[in-house]
Design an enzyme around this catalytic site. Structure first.
Site, PDB file in Angstrom:
ATOM      1  N   LYS A  13       0.828  -1.214   0.000  1.00 32.96           N
ATOM      2  CA  LYS A  13       0.000   0.000   0.000  1.00 32.96           C
ATOM      3  C   LYS A  13       0.858   1.258   0.000  1.00 32.96           C
ATOM      4  CE  LYS A  13      -1.960  -1.005   3.933  1.00 32.96           C
ATOM      5  NZ  LYS A  13      -1.241  -2.255   4.203  1.00 32.96           N
ATOM      6  N   ARG A  88      -8.926   1.425   8.932  1.00 35.37           N
ATOM      7  CA  ARG A  88      -8.555   0.031   9.212  1.00 35.37           C
ATOM      8  C   ARG A  88      -9.650  -0.694   9.971  1.00 35.37           C
ATOM      9  NH1 ARG A  88      -2.561   0.825   9.129  1.00 35.37           N
ATOM     10  NH2 ARG A  88      -1.558  -1.207   9.005  1.00 35.37           N
ATOM     11  N   ARG A 127      11.566  -5.944   4.437  1.00 42.56           N
ATOM     12  CA  ARG A 127      11.308  -4.495   4.370  1.00 42.56           C
ATOM     13  C   ARG A 127      12.307  -3.757   5.254  1.00 42.56           C
ATOM     14  NH1 ARG A 127       5.433  -1.924   5.190  1.00 42.56           N
ATOM     15  NH2 ARG A 127       5.424  -3.007   7.200  1.00 42.56           N
ATOM     16  N   ARG A 160      11.686  -2.645  11.071  1.00 43.82           N
ATOM     17  CA  ARG A 160      10.756  -2.189  12.107  1.00 43.82           C
ATOM     18  C   ARG A 160      10.492  -3.317  13.106  1.00 43.82           C
ATOM     19  NH1 ARG A 160       5.932   0.139   8.501  1.00 43.82           N
ATOM     20  NH2 ARG A 160       4.740  -0.914  10.116  1.00 43.82           N
ATOM     21  N   ARG A 171      -0.405  -9.295  13.247  1.00 39.20           N
ATOM     22  CA  ARG A 171      -0.976  -8.213  12.424  1.00 39.20           C
ATOM     23  C   ARG A 171      -1.879  -8.774  11.325  1.00 39.20           C
ATOM     24  NH1 ARG A 171       3.992  -4.777  10.605  1.00 39.20           N
ATOM     25  NH2 ARG A 171       2.424  -3.333   9.809  1.00 39.20           N
TER      26      ARG A 171
END
Ligand code: ADP
Ligand code: AMP
Length: 214
Positions: A13, A88, A127, A160, A171
Site C-alpha cells: 500500500k 482500518r 522491508r 521495524r 498483524r
C-alpha cells in the site's frame, strides 16, 4: 481525487501510495507514519500508540479517528489525498464517510492491493524503513543504492520491530478480523477496485494507473 488504499500489512500500500501521490501531486497520508513520527518525538500520542503497535494490534479508534480528521482539514488536502493505512476498522470508515458527506464529498476509489498471506511474512522480513523520512525499501525487490542507507535522506534504515515474523502473524490475524471487512464496505459504495499485488511493483502501479485514469 480521494483514494483509500486497502490490503494486508506488507501488501504494498505504502509503495503504491507514494507513487500515486507523486504522479497526481496529492498528499500521501499514512497513519502508520504519523504514529511512528509521534513515537520518535516522544509525544503522549506516541507513547500510547507504541504499546499497541509493538504488539501488532491496532491503535484504538478514539486515538486514530480525530487525528486523521484534523489532517484531512489541512490546506494541502483540498485537491484530494491518498490514504494509506486508514481506515482500518468499520467505525473508522464510517466516520470518514460521515465527514466527507458533510462536505458533499466522497472517496473516489478504494484500491485493494491483493496479496495472499503466504507472501506477506517474506515481504515484511525484507522491508527496511527510514524512520526519518518514511521511505521504505526491500532488501531484494526494492533495495536502496547503498545498503542500509536511505536514498532520500541518507539516514540509517531499520527493520521495524513490528515487522518481525511473530508480530507480523498477529498483524495478519488483526487484518483479517478488523480490516478485511472494509473490502465489502467499499464494494457496497461502488468504489472498490482490486489489483494483483503479487506482481512486480511497476506492474502493480500500471494496473492502478489504468484504474485511476492516467
Ligand atoms: P504496506 O504499506 O502495505 O505495509 P509496503 O509498501 O511497505 O507495504 O511494502 C512491504 C514491503 O514489500 C516493502 O519492503 C516493499 O519494498 C515491498 N514491496 C512492495 N510492493 C512490492 C511488489 N509488488 N513486489 C515485491 N515487493 C514489494
Ligand atoms: P502501517 O505503517 O500502516 O503498517 O501501521 C503500523 C501500525 O500502526 C499498525 O500495525 C497499527 O498498530 C498502527 N496503525 C496504523 N494505522 C492505523 C489505523 N488506521 N488504526 C489503528 N491502528 C493503526
Amino acid at each position: 481525487m480521494k483514494i483509500v488504499m486497502l490490503g494486508a500489512p506488507g501488501a504494498g500500500k505504502g509503495t503504491q501510495a507514494k507513487k500515486i501521490a507523486d504522479k497526481w501531486q496529492i498528499p500521501h497520508i499514512s497513519t502508520g507514519d504519523i504514529f511512528r513520527a509521534n513515537i520518535k518525538q516522544g509525544t503522549e500520542l506516541g507513547k500510547k500508540a507504541k504499546a499497541f503497535i509493538d504488539k501488532g494490534m491496532l491503535v484504538p479508534d478514539e486515538l486514530t479517528i480525530e487525528l486523521i480528521i484534523d489532517r484531512l482539514h489541512q490546506a494541502d488536502c483540498t485537491n484530494g489525498y491518498v490514504l494509506d493505512g486508514y481506515p482500518r476498522t468499520i467505525p473508522q470508515a464510517e466516520s470518514l464517510t460521515e465527514v466527507l458527506d458533510k462536505l458533499d464529498e466522497a472517496i473516489d476509489y478504494a484500491v485493494n492491493v491483493d496479496v495472499p498471506d503466504e507472501n506477506i511474512v517474506n515481504r515484511m522480513s525484507g522491508r527496511r524503513a527510514c524512520l526519518n523520512c518514511g521511505a521504505t525499501y526491500h532488501i531484494k525487490y526494492a533495495p536502496p543504492v547503498n545498503e542500509g542507507i536511505c536514498d532520500r535522506c541518507q539516514s540509517e534504515l531499520v527493520l521495524r520491530d513490528d515487522d518481525k515474523p511473530e508480530t507480523v502473524l498477529k498483524r495478519l490475524e488483526v487484518y483479517h478480523e478488523q480490516t478485511q471487512p472494509l473490502i465489502d464496505y467499499y464494494e457496497k459504495l461502488g468504489v472498490l477496485r482490486s489489483v494483483d499485488g503479487t506482481k512486480d511493483l511497476e506492474d502493480v502501479f500500471s494496473a492502478i494507473v489504468d484504474i485511476l485514469g492516467a
